[in-house]
Write an enzyme that holds these catalytic residues in place. Structure first.
Site, mmCIF file in Angstrom:
data_model
loop_
_atom_site.group_PDB
_atom_site.id
_atom_site.type_symbol
_atom_site.label_atom_id
_atom_site.label_comp_id
_atom_site.label_asym_id
_atom_site.label_seq_id
_atom_site.Cartn_x
_atom_site.Cartn_y
_atom_site.Cartn_z
ATOM 1 N N LYS A 112 0.870 -1.179 0.000
ATOM 2 C CA LYS A 112 0.000 0.000 0.000
ATOM 3 C C LYS A 112 0.905 1.228 0.000
ATOM 4 C CE LYS A 112 -3.974 2.049 2.371
ATOM 5 N NZ LYS A 112 -3.423 3.397 2.489
ATOM 6 N N ARG A 133 -9.025 10.630 -6.904
ATOM 7 C CA ARG A 133 -10.025 9.845 -6.176
ATOM 8 C C ARG A 133 -11.197 10.706 -5.713
ATOM 9 N NH1 ARG A 133 -11.994 8.466 -1.386
ATOM 10 N NH2 ARG A 133 -12.549 6.291 -1.042
ATOM 11 N N CYS A 421 -21.858 29.550 21.714
ATOM 12 C CA CYS A 421 -20.409 29.639 21.927
ATOM 13 C C CYS A 421 -19.713 29.841 20.586
ATOM 14 C CB CYS A 421 -19.897 28.367 22.595
ATOM 15 S SG CYS A 421 -18.091 28.315 22.745
#
Length: 657
Positions: A112, A133, A421
């Site tokens: 890989k 991709r 917040c």
């Protein structure tokens, strides 16, 4: 000199052969001078005879035209992510799951690579397109840049349509040369070879891509017409079409052989010229791959066996509490910078304060940190033996570091409950604008911080009221930049519904779930009760409750966003009333096609697909090794049919399976 087309054609073939031996095989059959002379002779002939240029000539690899940007490109077949395994125990579990239904399975194992994935589409033997991709479904078209990579053949002998997939990589040596050159030019350096490969592939000037010594290493296929046979043999056949040969690719007969290859690759990892971050394991039988299909995220027939993370030591200089969009306060460690696998690491997550206490971590501790591939660096443990008395305890915050409101201390997490917040709102906007959400280009963390600081925005809805005059007075802004951002925000109007759902940052709801919700319920999703949502294949009670709760708390925000953006619901193309229309259907067992494909087909005929069997289920379709769902259907007297019977029903509807 080349004077006629026949001579030009012959010399083009010779130059292709020279390039293949030099760039792909690393076995030159000509000197650089001989190559250059022939290259320029071809170029001279082509300039004089532009109508006779052979599209696959080596002279056509370097684009002369600057690109204005990259078009979006939808892959013919989705580029899936792989599930990860990290140790021998998990590997054994994965292999045993395969053996349960395929006891004679063999496995193709290949390295890989740590690079940028690329999808090449060939038709009639000619390279038609090259795309990144992206999100797996849609990427960016980088064909002109891909053509500059010498290990990507412009023509292959296989004439049928095929997507060939692989990794664009750069060697460690060439990576160092690029960074040295960038330093000399006062340019920012790349963090690691993977970033250098990805950045080089996305250059708007193809000539820059051509200067970077990129390699394309094939690892698989997308669209193809191969139904049976060996993946190992098929990949080796493809490599003979002129691609750079994938190193270390091995056919393994069992788990022991897989583990032995994995351990051998780990030993070679540091010295190999291209960065490796693991090994891909794939069931070798193409027929078995097809039968096993896919989950919502990944193929069932393949996994990535990741290498152990690289460990280094560093010193904790400080702890900064970080407030996320859900209000969870995460402690982030500021570290003495340390280099790991080409990246300088100066921050690492500690996940939560309970983990700090459990691991007994203190400020000024020397700690072990790991980073594996794209995983965020994390702290494993302190080296207690190196403490020198200067260590400081890390205390849980009692108030939000951003808004000052009192926090809620749960068993593990500490939360700011203030919905207004600033940190929570800012993080929500950054996520809202992110690539897999609404993809608002130019609206990253720094810009959001700036717009908040100048009080131009205080919530998501404010984005749609920004004017050019609000921005051009800010530091670093010009009219063009301001107009581009505003156009990008306007571009979110009429976006696909699933993207809007995903952009809201609903807890537990990601891209896959958003698409299913959009298809199943459309814009009425926040009016649907939890029990109905949980029936959708892949969605459970926790996800369903999250959607309902979010809808109640943010009712007004959702209403206004829907009015402003007016998202497009997915089309439900029901061509005619069929035997499946308005039927609630469940799939189970091993089927000859991926479940997603069968579900889409049945939904196009009006069916409603769910994942669990109940009294409301109208039909169960089962394949091999059907288990508890079939038993439950029989108990509840729900009609059930096998795959052969399904095919017969579809034939009557004149629908091809």
């Amino acid at each position: 000199m080349i004077e006629d087309f026949e001579s030009y054609q012959k010399n083009t073939d010779l130059l292709k052969k020279m390039a293949y031996h030099y760039y792909v095989l690393d076995d030159p059959i000509a000197t650089d001078e001989q190559y250059d002379i022939l290259y320029h002779q071809l170029k001279d002939y082509e300039e004089k005879n532009p109508n006779q240029i052979i599209s696959t000539s080596p002279t056509q690899r370097v684009g002369n035209k600057l690109l204005e940007g990259f078009e979006k490109y939808k892959h013919i077949q989705r580029m899936w992510s792989l599930d990860d395994v990290f140790d021998a125990t998990k590997l054994e579990e994965w292999v045993n799951r395969i053996y349960k239904n395929y006891p004679q399975a063999n496995f193709t194992c290949s390295p890989k690579f740590d690079g940028a994935s690329l999808n090449l589409y060939y038709d009639d033997g000619i390279l038609q397109s090259a795309a990144t991709r992206g999100d797996g479904i849609q990427g960016e078209l980088v064909t002109q840049n891909a053509k500059t990579i010498q290990s990507i053949p412009l023509e292959i002998p296989y004439k049928k349509p095929i997507e060939i997939r692989g990794e664009v990589v750069i060697t460690r040596e060439d990576f160092e040369k690029i960074n040295k050159e960038r330093l000399n030019n006062n340019e920012n350096i790349f963090a690691n070879p993977r970033n250098a490969a990805a950045g080089s592939l996305r250059q708007l000037d193809p000539k820059i891509t051509a200067k970077r010594k990129l390699k394309f290493v094939p690892w698989g296929m997308g669209k193809n017409e191969f139904e049976t046979g060996s993946f190992y043999e098929l990949l080796n056949t493809i490599l003979n079409y002129g691609f750079y040969r994938t190193p270390f690719i091995t056919l393994c007969k069992n788990e022991a052989e897989i583990q032995a290859l994995y351990e051998d690759l780990i030993k070679k990892r540091q010295d190999y010229s291209i960065m490796l971050d693991g090994m891909v394991i794939m069931v070798d039988s193409l027929q078995s791959q097809k039968q096993m299909g896919f989950t919502i995220k990944s193929p069932r027939f393949a996994c990535a066996y990741k290498f152990p993370a690289i460990e280094k030591t560093s010193k904790i200089l400080a702890i900064k509490p970080q407030v996320g969009r859900s209000g969870v306060i995460t402690p982030v460690a500021e570290l003495e910078p340390v280099e790991i696998e080409g990246a300088m690491i100066s921050r690492a997550t500690l996940h939560n304060y309970s983990e700090i206490q459990r691991k007994d971590i203190k400020i000024n501790d020397t700690v072990i940190i790991i980073r594996s591939g794209d995983v965020i660096p994390k702290i494993i443990k302190p080296i207690i033996e190196l403490r020198d008395g200067k260590q400081i305890d890390i205390n849980k915050p009692t108030h939000c570091p951003e808004c000052g409101s009192e926090v809620l201390v749960e068993e593990i997490f500490i939360r700011c409950q203030n919905l207004s917040c600033k940190a929570r709102v800012k993080e929500s906007i950054v996520y809202f604008a992110s690539r897999k959400a609404l993809n608002i280009e130019g609206l990253g963390q720094k810009i959001v911080d700036q717009l908040f600081e100048k009080k131009i925005i205080s919530n998501i809805l404010d984005l749609y009221h920004i004017g050019v005059e609000d921005l051009i007075c800010l530091e670093g802004w010009q009219e063009k930049k301001a107009k581009n951002l505003i156009e990008s925000i306007k571009g979110t109007k009429n976006i696909q519904l699933w993207r809007l759902l995903n952009s809201l940052g609903i807890e537990h709801i990601g891209e896959g779930a958003s698409k299913k919700l959009a298809i199943s319920f459309g814009r009425k999703i926040f009016e649907i009760p939890a029990e109905e949502i949980s029936k959708i294949d892949g969605l459970g009670n926790e996800m369903a409750n999250s959607i309902v709760d979010f809808g109640i708390v943010n009712k007004e925000l959702i209403k206004k966003l829907f009015e402003i953006i007016d998202p497009i619901e997915p089309e439900k193309s029901i061509s005619h009333i069929s035997a499946f229309t308005n039927k609630t259907i469940v799939l189970t067992g091993t089927l000859s096609k991926p479940r997603e494909e069968i579900s889409a087909l049945l939904e196009s005929l009006g069916a409603k697909m769910t994942s669990s069997v109940s009294k409301k289920t109208d039909l169960l379709i089962y394949g091999e090794n059907a288990g508890s769902k079939l038993e439950k259907a029989n108990t509840l007297m729900v009609e059930s049919i096998n795959e052969t019977e399904l095919i017969e029903m579809l034939k009557k509807e004149e629908v091809q399976y």
